[in-house]
Design an enzyme around this catalytic site. Sequence first.
Site, PDB file in Angstrom:
ATOM      1  CG  ASN A 107      -1.838   1.201   1.283  1.00 52.63           C
ATOM      2  OD1 ASN A 107      -2.425   1.576   0.266  1.00 52.63           O
ATOM      3  ND2 ASN A 107      -1.976   1.818   2.447  1.00 52.63           N
ATOM      4  CG  HIS A 109      -0.692   6.224   4.726  1.00 53.68           C
ATOM      5  ND1 HIS A 109      -2.069   6.141   4.797  1.00 53.68           N
ATOM      6  CD2 HIS A 109      -0.310   7.108   5.667  1.00 53.68           C
ATOM      7  CE1 HIS A 109      -2.496   6.952   5.757  1.00 53.68           C
ATOM      8  NE2 HIS A 109      -1.446   7.549   6.299  1.00 53.68           N
ATOM      9  CB  SER A 136       5.073   5.273   4.225  1.00 56.93           C
ATOM     10  OG  SER A 136       5.408   6.344   5.070  1.00 56.93           O
ATOM     11  CG  ASP A 145      -3.095   3.561   7.045  1.00 60.08           C
ATOM     12  OD1 ASP A 145      -3.107   3.012   5.936  1.00 60.08           O
ATOM     13  OD2 ASP A 145      -3.921   4.434   7.380  1.00 60.08           O
TER      14      ASP A 145
HETATM   15  C1  GAR Z   1      -2.607   8.787  -2.702  1.00 61.81           C
HETATM   16  O1  GAR Z   1      -2.112  10.003  -2.207  1.00 61.81           O
HETATM   17  C2  GAR Z   1      -2.449   7.685  -1.665  1.00 61.81           C
HETATM   18  O2  GAR Z   1      -1.325   7.859  -0.862  1.00 61.81           O
HETATM   19  C3  GAR Z   1      -3.710   7.860  -0.881  1.00 61.81           C
HETATM   20  O3  GAR Z   1      -4.698   8.149  -1.826  1.00 61.81           O
HETATM   21  C4  GAR Z   1      -4.114   8.850  -2.905  1.00 61.81           C
HETATM   22  C5  GAR Z   1      -4.561   8.209  -4.207  1.00 61.81           C
HETATM   23  O4  GAR Z   1      -4.217   9.023  -5.298  1.00 61.81           O
HETATM   24  N1  GAR Z   1      -4.018   6.678  -0.138  1.00 61.81           N
HETATM   25  C6  GAR Z   1      -4.584   6.695   1.067  1.00 61.81           C
HETATM   26  O5  GAR Z   1      -4.906   7.698   1.638  1.00 61.81           O
HETATM   27  C7  GAR Z   1      -4.799   5.322   1.683  1.00 61.81           C
HETATM   28  N2  GAR Z   1      -5.369   5.448   2.984  1.00 61.81           N
HETATM   29  P1  GAR Z   1      -4.276   8.459  -6.778  1.00 61.81           P
HETATM   30  O6  GAR Z   1      -5.654   7.809  -6.978  1.00 61.81           O
HETATM   31  O7  GAR Z   1      -4.097   9.648  -7.652  1.00 61.81           O
HETATM   32  O8  GAR Z   1      -3.174   7.434  -6.941  1.00 61.81           O
END
Ligand code: GAR
Length: 210
Positions: A107, A109, A136, A145
């Site tokens: 994942n 985060h 991360s 997480d």
């Molecule tokens: C990213 O910033 C990722 O780190 C976050 O969602 C976004 C997705 O962006 N993930 C979380 O918050 C997980 N809890 P994207 O759809 O443009 O890749």
Amino acid sequence: ARRVVVLISGSGSNLQALIDAQTHDRLGGEIVAVISNEHDAYGLKRAHEAGIEAVALPHREYDSRDAYDGALIKVIERHEPDLIVLAGFMRILTPRFVQRFLGRMLNIHPSLLPAYQGLNTHTRALADGVASHGCSVHFVTEELDGGPVVLQAELAVTEEDTAETLKEKVHAREHLIYPIAVQWFLQGRLQFSPEGAKMDGHLLPPHGMR
Ligand code: GAR
């Protein structure tokens, strides 16, 4: 080729970074399917445009979290992946789901874990006045997480930063580090162990590599 299934919920800019890495032979494998729990996720379009199977599996059509995760397991396993990549997949996973793919699910985060687990990471980091922030990549375990960190990118927070600028900066770093971590895994360099993540057989420090 090693097989990757990517799970998304939204824009899929991290998915795009992985697709681009694959195009340039820097992923170490092939994205064989992209699955979204939101049928209108823009990332599904990105997958389609790259010639990758794009599957919408809306969670709203299932009665329980367990029923949904069961259906998700089935769709994922049909593609026989070596690695499952969560890229903005905004669902809490059941223990059954996590156990099924333990050690082969990553994942990303938007914080320097273990700081700011959960949502609204940029706003919370700003409110605390932190000097540095980042993102991360970690193995997924049952602790939300909380799985072993593999790789982090750190950036300085300035007086001018807002939640919006931080989000942009963090995204840019995410797009750099996620393809690297995926490539390490697919090359067999990265392992999950009960004590933490290992890189080339060596236990990584608790906060992964920075
Ligand atoms: C990213 O910033 C990722 O780190 C976050 O969602 C976004 C997705 O962006 N993930 C979380 O918050 C997980 N809890 P994207 O759809 O443009 O890749």
